[in-house]
Write a protein that holds these residues in place. Structure first.
Motif, mmCIF file in Angstrom:
data_model
loop_
_atom_site.group_PDB
_atom_site.id
_atom_site.type_symbol
_atom_site.label_atom_id
_atom_site.label_comp_id
_atom_site.label_asym_id
_atom_site.label_seq_id
_atom_site.Cartn_x
_atom_site.Cartn_y
_atom_site.Cartn_z
ATOM 1 N N VAL A 179 0.733 -1.209 -0.124
ATOM 2 C CA VAL A 179 -0.165 0.060 -0.011
ATOM 3 C C VAL A 179 0.923 1.443 -0.194
ATOM 4 C CG1 VAL A 179 -1.731 1.039 1.183
ATOM 5 C CG2 VAL A 179 -1.621 -1.080 1.023
ATOM 6 N N PRO A 180 0.412 2.118 -1.020
ATOM 7 C CA PRO A 180 1.596 3.688 -0.716
ATOM 8 C C PRO A 180 1.692 4.134 0.547
ATOM 9 C CG PRO A 180 -0.029 3.268 -2.665
ATOM 10 C CD PRO A 180 -0.576 2.552 -1.862
ATOM 11 N N ASP A 181 2.761 4.354 1.029
ATOM 12 C CA ASP A 181 3.076 5.086 2.316
ATOM 13 C C ASP A 181 2.349 5.992 2.454
ATOM 14 O OD1 ASP A 181 5.017 3.059 2.602
ATOM 15 O OD2 ASP A 181 6.683 4.367 2.033
ATOM 16 N N ASP A 182 2.045 7.174 1.551
ATOM 17 C CA ASP A 182 1.235 8.182 1.998
ATOM 18 C C ASP A 182 -0.394 7.867 2.138
ATOM 19 O OD1 ASP A 182 0.785 7.592 -0.631
ATOM 20 O OD2 ASP A 182 0.520 9.546 -1.364
ATOM 21 N N TYR A 183 -0.620 6.821 1.807
ATOM 22 C CA TYR A 183 -2.204 6.443 2.048
ATOM 23 C C TYR A 183 -2.109 5.693 3.182
ATOM 24 C CZ TYR A 183 -6.788 4.725 0.713
ATOM 25 O OH TYR A 183 -7.808 4.514 0.787
ATOM 26 N N LEU A 184 -0.996 5.017 3.619
ATOM 27 C CA LEU A 184 -1.203 4.344 4.985
ATOM 28 C C LEU A 184 -1.288 5.556 6.033
ATOM 29 C CD1 LEU A 184 1.421 1.494 4.787
ATOM 30 C CD2 LEU A 184 -1.058 1.352 5.210
ATOM 31 N N ARG A 185 -0.519 6.456 5.804
ATOM 32 C CA ARG A 185 -0.270 7.463 6.732
ATOM 33 C C ARG A 185 -1.614 8.569 6.845
ATOM 34 N NH1 ARG A 185 5.002 8.134 4.568
ATOM 35 N NH2 ARG A 185 4.162 9.823 3.361
ATOM 36 N N ASP A 186 -2.491 8.594 5.770
ATOM 37 C CA ASP A 186 -3.383 9.129 5.783
ATOM 38 C C ASP A 186 -4.790 8.511 6.235
ATOM 39 O OD1 ASP A 186 -4.831 11.687 5.163
ATOM 40 O OD2 ASP A 186 -5.306 10.985 3.252
ATOM 41 N N CYS A 187 -4.781 7.704 7.094
ATOM 42 C CA CYS A 187 -6.135 6.937 7.565
ATOM 43 C C CYS A 187 -6.908 7.938 8.278
ATOM 44 C CB CYS A 187 -5.692 5.840 8.560
ATOM 45 S SG CYS A 187 -4.985 6.219 10.094
ATOM 46 N N PRO A 188 -8.235 7.670 8.139
ATOM 47 C CA PRO A 188 -9.261 8.316 8.906
ATOM 48 C C PRO A 188 -9.099 8.729 10.396
ATOM 49 C CG PRO A 188 -10.385 6.862 7.302
ATOM 50 C CD PRO A 188 -8.812 6.348 7.376
ATOM 51 N N GLN A 189 -9.243 9.834 10.735
ATOM 52 C CA GLN A 189 -8.992 10.197 12.281
ATOM 53 C C GLN A 189 -10.293 10.253 13.112
ATOM 54 O OE1 GLN A 189 -5.899 10.357 13.320
ATOM 55 N NE2 GLN A 189 -4.906 9.755 11.112
ATOM 56 N N ASP A 190 -11.286 10.766 12.307
ATOM 57 C CA ASP A 190 -12.536 11.155 12.913
ATOM 58 C C ASP A 190 -13.562 9.920 13.475
ATOM 59 O OD1 ASP A 190 -12.977 10.687 10.166
ATOM 60 O OD2 ASP A 190 -14.116 12.516 9.975
ATOM 61 N N GLY A 191 -12.879 8.836 13.968
ATOM 62 C CA GLY A 191 -13.815 7.826 14.346
ATOM 63 C C GLY A 191 -15.003 8.201 15.165
ATOM 64 N N ASP A 192 -14.914 9.186 16.158
ATOM 65 C CA ASP A 192 -16.154 9.513 16.713
ATOM 66 C C ASP A 192 -17.183 10.140 15.897
ATOM 67 O OD1 ASP A 192 -15.192 8.332 19.224
ATOM 68 O OD2 ASP A 192 -14.368 10.461 19.967
ATOM 69 N N ARG A 193 -16.940 10.795 14.945
ATOM 70 C CA ARG A 193 -17.882 11.691 14.174
ATOM 71 C C ARG A 193 -18.470 10.637 13.172
ATOM 72 N NH1 ARG A 193 -16.119 17.036 11.146
ATOM 73 N NH2 ARG A 193 -16.176 17.515 13.255
ATOM 74 N N GLU A 194 -17.689 9.638 12.878
ATOM 75 C CA GLU A 194 -18.363 8.656 11.900
ATOM 76 C C GLU A 194 -19.410 7.716 12.839
ATOM 77 O OE1 GLU A 194 -15.496 6.162 9.927
ATOM 78 O OE2 GLU A 194 -14.618 7.784 8.545
ATOM 79 N N ALA A 195 -18.957 7.594 14.100
ATOM 80 C CA ALA A 195 -19.661 6.742 14.943
ATOM 81 C C ALA A 195 -20.970 7.621 15.278
ATOM 82 C CB ALA A 195 -18.888 6.424 16.229
ATOM 83 N N ILE A 196 -21.122 8.474 15.581
ATOM 84 C CA ILE A 196 -22.113 9.607 15.510
ATOM 85 C C ILE A 196 -23.013 9.478 14.437
ATOM 86 C CG2 ILE A 196 -22.929 11.851 16.096
ATOM 87 C CD1 ILE A 196 -20.387 12.192 17.928
#
Length: 314
Positions: free
Chosen positions: A200-217
Protein backbone atom coordinates in the motif's frame (compact mmCIF):
# COMPACT_ATOMS: atom_id res chain seq x y z
CA UNK A 1 -24.23 -56.38 -33.98
CA UNK A 2 -22.22 -54.86 -36.82
CA UNK A 3 -25.21 -52.87 -37.97
CA UNK A 4 -25.70 -51.49 -34.48
CA UNK A 5 -22.04 -50.50 -34.25
CA UNK A 6 -22.26 -48.66 -37.54
CA UNK A 7 -25.42 -46.84 -36.49
CA UNK A 8 -23.84 -45.86 -33.19
CA UNK A 9 -20.75 -44.58 -34.96
CA UNK A 10 -22.84 -42.47 -37.33
CA UNK A 11 -24.76 -40.94 -34.42
CA UNK A 12 -21.53 -40.02 -32.69
CA UNK A 13 -20.19 -38.46 -35.87
CA UNK A 14 -23.36 -36.39 -36.27
CA UNK A 15 -23.07 -35.23 -32.66
CA UNK A 16 -19.48 -34.18 -33.19
CA UNK A 17 -20.38 -32.22 -36.32
CA UNK A 18 -23.05 -30.05 -34.64
CA UNK A 19 -22.45 -26.37 -35.17
CA UNK A 20 -22.90 -24.51 -31.88
CA UNK A 21 -23.04 -21.21 -33.74
CA UNK A 22 -26.42 -22.28 -35.12
CA UNK A 23 -28.00 -22.44 -31.67
CA UNK A 24 -30.74 -19.88 -31.17
CA UNK A 25 -29.96 -16.88 -28.93
CA UNK A 26 -32.58 -18.11 -26.47
CA UNK A 27 -30.87 -21.48 -26.12
CA UNK A 28 -27.46 -19.86 -25.82
CA UNK A 29 -28.65 -17.46 -23.14
CA UNK A 30 -30.17 -20.35 -21.21
CA UNK A 31 -26.88 -22.25 -21.40
CA UNK A 32 -24.92 -19.20 -20.29
CA UNK A 33 -27.16 -18.80 -17.24
CA UNK A 34 -25.66 -22.01 -15.91
CA UNK A 35 -22.11 -20.68 -16.10
CA UNK A 36 -20.10 -18.86 -13.48
CA UNK A 37 -18.95 -15.26 -13.76
CA UNK A 38 -15.51 -16.05 -15.18
CA UNK A 39 -16.87 -18.53 -17.72
CA UNK A 40 -19.40 -16.02 -19.00
CA UNK A 41 -16.96 -13.11 -19.09
CA UNK A 42 -13.85 -14.82 -20.46
CA UNK A 43 -15.54 -17.66 -22.30
CA UNK A 44 -18.94 -16.95 -23.78
CA UNK A 45 -18.50 -13.20 -24.16
CA UNK A 46 -15.09 -13.59 -25.79
CA UNK A 47 -15.96 -16.46 -28.13
CA UNK A 48 -17.75 -14.72 -30.99
CA UNK A 49 -20.19 -11.94 -31.72
CA UNK A 50 -23.22 -14.25 -31.77
CA UNK A 51 -22.43 -15.57 -28.31
CA UNK A 52 -21.66 -12.11 -27.00
CA UNK A 53 -24.99 -10.82 -28.31
CA UNK A 54 -26.83 -13.78 -26.81
CA UNK A 55 -25.29 -13.13 -23.40
CA UNK A 56 -26.03 -9.42 -23.65
CA UNK A 57 -29.68 -10.22 -24.34
CA UNK A 58 -30.04 -11.70 -20.83
CA UNK A 59 -29.44 -8.86 -18.29
CA UNK A 60 -29.98 -11.30 -15.43
CA UNK A 61 -26.59 -12.85 -16.29
CA UNK A 62 -25.00 -9.63 -15.05
CA UNK A 63 -27.00 -9.18 -11.85
CA UNK A 64 -23.94 -9.86 -9.67
CA UNK A 65 -20.34 -8.75 -10.10
CA UNK A 66 -18.32 -10.52 -7.44
CA UNK A 67 -14.54 -10.30 -7.82
CA UNK A 68 -13.82 -11.21 -4.20
CA UNK A 69 -13.05 -14.89 -4.95
CA UNK A 70 -10.42 -13.75 -7.45
CA UNK A 71 -8.84 -11.37 -4.94
CA UNK A 72 -9.03 -13.94 -2.17
CA UNK A 73 -7.35 -16.59 -4.31
CA UNK A 74 -4.17 -14.50 -4.29
CA UNK A 75 -4.11 -14.78 -0.50
CA UNK A 76 -2.75 -11.32 0.28
CA UNK A 77 -2.75 -7.75 -0.96
CA UNK A 78 -0.60 -7.05 -4.02
CA UNK A 79 1.25 -3.86 -4.93
CA UNK A 80 -0.03 -4.13 -8.50
CA UNK A 81 -3.59 -3.63 -7.30
CA UNK A 82 -2.75 -0.13 -6.07
CA UNK A 83 -1.71 1.12 -9.52
CA UNK A 84 -3.75 3.27 -11.95
CA UNK A 85 -3.47 0.54 -14.60
CA UNK A 86 -5.17 -2.02 -12.36
CA UNK A 87 -7.86 0.48 -11.38
CA UNK A 88 -8.66 1.02 -15.07
CA UNK A 89 -9.16 -2.72 -15.54
CA UNK A 90 -11.57 -2.92 -12.61
CA UNK A 91 -13.38 0.20 -13.84
CA UNK A 92 -13.83 -1.28 -17.30
CA UNK A 93 -15.47 -4.39 -15.88
CA UNK A 94 -17.68 -2.41 -13.51
CA UNK A 95 -18.87 -0.12 -16.30
CA UNK A 96 -19.53 -3.04 -18.65
CA UNK A 97 -21.46 -5.04 -16.07
CA UNK A 98 -23.63 -2.11 -15.05
CA UNK A 99 -24.45 -1.41 -18.70
CA UNK A 100 -25.16 -5.03 -19.62
CA UNK A 101 -27.29 -5.53 -16.51
CA UNK A 102 -29.72 -2.89 -17.80
CA UNK A 103 -30.88 -1.91 -14.33
CA UNK A 104 -30.78 -5.45 -12.90
CA UNK A 105 -27.43 -5.17 -11.12
CA UNK A 106 -28.02 -6.19 -7.51
CA UNK A 107 -24.61 -7.07 -6.12
CA UNK A 108 -21.16 -5.50 -6.60
CA UNK A 109 -18.08 -6.77 -4.81
CA UNK A 110 -14.94 -5.19 -6.23
CA UNK A 111 -11.79 -3.44 -5.06
CA UNK A 112 -9.78 -0.54 -6.42
CA UNK A 113 -12.52 1.08 -8.48
CA UNK A 114 -12.65 4.82 -9.16
CA UNK A 115 -15.10 7.56 -8.31
CA UNK A 116 -16.27 7.86 -11.91
CA UNK A 117 -16.84 4.14 -12.43
CA UNK A 118 -18.75 3.78 -9.17
CA UNK A 119 -20.93 6.78 -10.01
CA UNK A 120 -21.57 5.35 -13.50
CA UNK A 121 -22.67 2.02 -12.03
CA UNK A 122 -24.78 3.54 -9.26
CA UNK A 123 -26.76 5.73 -11.64
CA UNK A 124 -27.72 2.64 -13.66
CA UNK A 125 -28.42 0.26 -10.77
CA UNK A 126 -31.53 1.20 -8.80
CA UNK A 127 -31.91 -2.38 -7.55
CA UNK A 128 -28.40 -2.59 -6.08
CA UNK A 129 -28.59 -4.15 -2.61
CA UNK A 130 -24.99 -5.20 -1.87
CA UNK A 131 -22.03 -2.91 -2.47
CA UNK A 132 -18.47 -3.76 -1.44
CA UNK A 133 -15.72 -1.44 -2.71
CA UNK A 134 -13.05 -1.99 -0.08
CA UNK A 135 -9.54 -0.71 -0.77
CA UNK A 136 -10.68 1.84 -3.34
CA UNK A 137 -8.45 4.86 -2.67
CA UNK A 138 -10.02 6.94 -5.46
CA UNK A 139 -13.58 6.62 -4.19
CA UNK A 140 -14.75 9.73 -2.37
CA UNK A 141 -17.89 11.36 -1.01
CA UNK A 142 -18.79 12.47 -4.54
CA UNK A 143 -19.60 9.01 -5.83
CA UNK A 144 -20.98 7.87 -2.48
CA UNK A 145 -23.55 10.67 -2.62
CA UNK A 146 -24.65 9.30 -5.99
CA UNK A 147 -24.90 5.83 -4.49
CA UNK A 148 -27.07 7.25 -1.70
CA UNK A 149 -29.39 9.07 -4.11
CA UNK A 150 -29.65 6.23 -6.66
CA UNK A 151 -29.50 2.95 -4.73
CA UNK A 152 -32.23 3.15 -2.10
CA UNK A 153 -32.47 -0.65 -1.83
CA UNK A 154 -28.98 -0.99 -0.37
CA UNK A 155 -28.82 -3.49 2.50
CA UNK A 156 -25.08 -4.14 2.79
CA UNK A 157 -22.16 -1.73 2.39
CA UNK A 158 -18.41 -2.29 2.74
CA UNK A 159 -16.27 0.85 2.46
CA UNK A 160 -13.27 -0.51 4.35
CA UNK A 161 -9.89 1.14 3.61
CA UNK A 162 -11.54 3.90 1.54
CA UNK A 163 -9.86 6.90 3.14
CA UNK A 164 -11.53 9.55 0.98
CA UNK A 165 -14.98 8.51 2.19
CA UNK A 166 -15.98 10.60 5.20
CA UNK A 167 -18.72 10.72 7.80
CA UNK A 168 -20.76 12.81 5.35
CA UNK A 169 -21.22 9.76 3.15
CA UNK A 170 -22.38 7.75 6.15
CA UNK A 171 -24.99 10.42 6.84
CA UNK A 172 -26.21 10.44 3.24
CA UNK A 173 -26.34 6.65 2.97
CA UNK A 174 -28.20 6.41 6.27
CA UNK A 175 -30.76 9.02 5.27
CA UNK A 176 -31.50 7.51 1.87
CA UNK A 177 -30.93 3.76 2.31
CA UNK A 178 -33.26 2.92 5.16
CA UNK A 179 -32.93 -0.85 4.68
CA UNK A 180 -29.18 -0.91 5.34
CA UNK A 181 -28.42 -3.54 7.98
CA UNK A 182 -24.74 -4.40 7.36
CA UNK A 183 -21.92 -1.84 7.42
CA UNK A 184 -18.20 -2.56 7.27
CA UNK A 185 -15.88 0.39 7.80
CA UNK A 186 -12.46 -1.01 8.69
CA UNK A 187 -9.24 0.96 8.42
CA UNK A 188 -5.67 -0.29 8.19
CA UNK A 189 -3.87 -1.38 11.34
CA UNK A 190 -2.40 1.97 12.36
CA UNK A 191 -0.76 0.37 15.40
CA UNK A 192 1.48 -1.73 13.17
CA UNK A 193 1.40 -1.08 9.43
CA UNK A 194 4.42 -3.26 8.67
CA UNK A 195 2.35 -5.92 6.88
CA UNK A 196 1.23 -3.31 4.32
CA UNK A 197 4.55 -1.51 3.79
CA UNK A 198 5.81 -1.93 0.25
CA UNK A 199 2.33 -2.83 -0.98
CA UNK A 200 0.00 0.00 0.00
CA UNK A 201 1.45 3.45 -0.83
CA UNK A 202 3.10 4.98 2.25
CA UNK A 203 1.20 8.26 2.03
CA UNK A 204 -2.09 6.38 1.92
CA UNK A 205 -1.19 4.38 5.01
CA UNK A 206 -0.35 7.60 6.87
CA UNK A 207 -3.58 9.28 5.79
CA UNK A 208 -5.99 6.98 7.61
CA UNK A 209 -9.30 8.47 8.85
CA UNK A 210 -8.93 10.22 12.19
CA UNK A 211 -12.54 11.13 12.96
CA UNK A 212 -13.75 7.83 14.42
CA UNK A 213 -16.14 9.49 16.84
CA UNK A 214 -17.74 11.65 14.16
CA UNK A 215 -18.29 8.60 11.99
CA UNK A 216 -19.72 6.71 14.97
CA UNK A 217 -22.15 9.54 15.71
CA UNK A 218 -23.26 9.59 12.06
CA UNK A 219 -23.89 5.85 12.23
CA UNK A 220 -25.87 6.18 15.45
CA UNK A 221 -28.10 8.94 14.07
CA UNK A 222 -28.77 7.74 10.55
CA UNK A 223 -28.27 3.95 10.57
CA UNK A 224 -30.42 2.86 13.45
CA UNK A 225 -31.60 -0.33 11.70
CA UNK A 226 -28.10 -1.81 11.51
CA UNK A 227 -27.73 -5.41 12.64
CA UNK A 228 -24.08 -5.97 11.72
CA UNK A 229 -21.35 -3.35 12.24
CA UNK A 230 -17.63 -3.93 11.66
CA UNK A 231 -15.27 -1.02 12.41
CA UNK A 232 -11.88 -2.67 12.94
CA UNK A 233 -9.06 -0.34 13.99
CA UNK A 234 -11.41 2.64 14.10
CA UNK A 235 -10.07 5.49 16.21
CA UNK A 236 -13.36 6.04 18.00
CA UNK A 237 -13.37 6.63 21.73
CA UNK A 238 -15.93 5.72 24.35
CA UNK A 239 -17.88 8.80 23.22
CA UNK A 240 -18.44 7.29 19.79
CA UNK A 241 -19.15 3.84 21.19
CA UNK A 242 -21.76 5.24 23.56
CA UNK A 243 -23.42 6.96 20.61
CA UNK A 244 -23.58 3.68 18.69
CA UNK A 245 -24.98 1.76 21.66
CA UNK A 246 -27.64 4.43 22.16
CA UNK A 247 -28.68 4.77 18.53
CA UNK A 248 -28.24 1.29 17.06
CA UNK A 249 -30.48 -0.78 19.31
CA UNK A 250 -30.96 -3.52 16.69
CA UNK A 251 -27.26 -4.46 16.50
CA UNK A 252 -26.60 -8.18 16.72
CA UNK A 253 -22.92 -8.19 15.69
CA UNK A 254 -20.37 -5.55 16.69
CA UNK A 255 -16.70 -5.93 15.74
CA UNK A 256 -14.31 -3.58 17.56
CA UNK A 257 -11.10 -5.47 16.91
CA UNK A 258 -8.08 -3.18 17.04
CA UNK A 259 -10.00 -0.17 18.40
CA UNK A 260 -7.18 0.76 20.76
CA UNK A 261 -8.77 3.96 22.09
CA UNK A 262 -11.33 1.88 23.98
CA UNK A 263 -11.03 0.21 27.37
CA UNK A 264 -12.74 -2.94 28.63
CA UNK A 265 -14.70 -0.91 31.17
CA UNK A 266 -15.93 1.48 28.52
CA UNK A 267 -16.97 -1.38 26.26
CA UNK A 268 -18.84 -3.14 29.05
CA UNK A 269 -20.72 -0.01 30.03
CA UNK A 270 -21.59 0.96 26.46
CA UNK A 271 -22.84 -2.46 25.41
CA UNK A 272 -24.75 -3.31 28.59
CA UNK A 273 -27.95 -1.85 27.13
CA UNK A 274 -27.64 -3.53 23.72
CA UNK A 275 -30.13 -6.31 24.37
CA UNK A 276 -30.02 -7.76 20.85
CA UNK A 277 -26.24 -8.06 20.73
CA UNK A 278 -25.23 -11.66 20.07
CA UNK A 279 -21.60 -11.32 19.01
CA UNK A 280 -19.06 -8.80 20.27
CA UNK A 281 -15.46 -8.76 19.02
CA UNK A 282 -13.39 -6.82 21.52
CA UNK A 283 -10.08 -5.09 20.83
CA UNK A 284 -7.17 -7.47 20.99
CA UNK A 285 -4.51 -5.78 23.06
CA UNK A 286 -2.12 -8.73 22.89
CA UNK A 287 -0.26 -7.33 19.92
CA UNK A 288 3.49 -8.08 19.90
CA UNK A 289 5.40 -5.32 21.67
CA UNK A 290 7.84 -5.00 18.79
CA UNK A 291 4.92 -3.87 16.64
CA UNK A 292 4.96 -0.50 18.34
CA UNK A 293 8.69 0.11 17.87
CA UNK A 294 8.92 1.22 21.49
CA UNK A 295 12.01 1.73 23.58
CA UNK A 296 13.34 -0.99 25.76
CA UNK A 297 12.51 0.51 29.11
CA UNK A 298 9.16 1.63 30.41
CA UNK A 299 7.18 2.32 27.25
CA UNK A 300 5.27 -0.94 27.20
CA UNK A 301 4.32 -0.50 30.82
CA UNK A 302 2.82 2.88 29.95
CA UNK A 303 0.88 1.23 27.14
CA UNK A 304 -0.42 -1.43 29.55
CA UNK A 305 -1.63 1.25 31.96
CA UNK A 306 -3.22 3.40 29.25
CA UNK A 307 -5.24 0.61 27.67
CA UNK A 308 -5.70 -1.57 30.75
CA UNK A 309 -4.46 -4.70 28.99
CA UNK A 310 -4.23 -6.50 32.31
CA UNK A 311 -8.00 -6.80 32.50
CA UNK A 312 -7.89 -9.23 29.58
CA UNK A 313 -5.41 -11.52 31.27
CA UNK A 314 -6.59 -14.79 32.72
Amino acid sequence: MATGDVAGGESAAVAEERDWSEMTPVCLAEAFSRLGLEDVWRGAMACCRAWRDAAASRPALFAALDLEPAFASVGADAAEWWTPAFQRRVDAMLRSFSSLAAGELREVRVRHCSDDALAFAAERSPKLSILSIRSSPSVSDRSMFIVASSCHMLTELDISYCHEVSYKSLEMIGQNCRNLNVLKRNIFNWLDSSEHVGIVPDDYLRDCPQDGDREAIAISKFMQNLKHLVIRFSKLSVVGLNAISGGCKELEVLDLYGCANLTLRGIQQATSNMKNLKELEKPNFYIPRSSFHMGRYGHWQLYDERFQTNVFQI
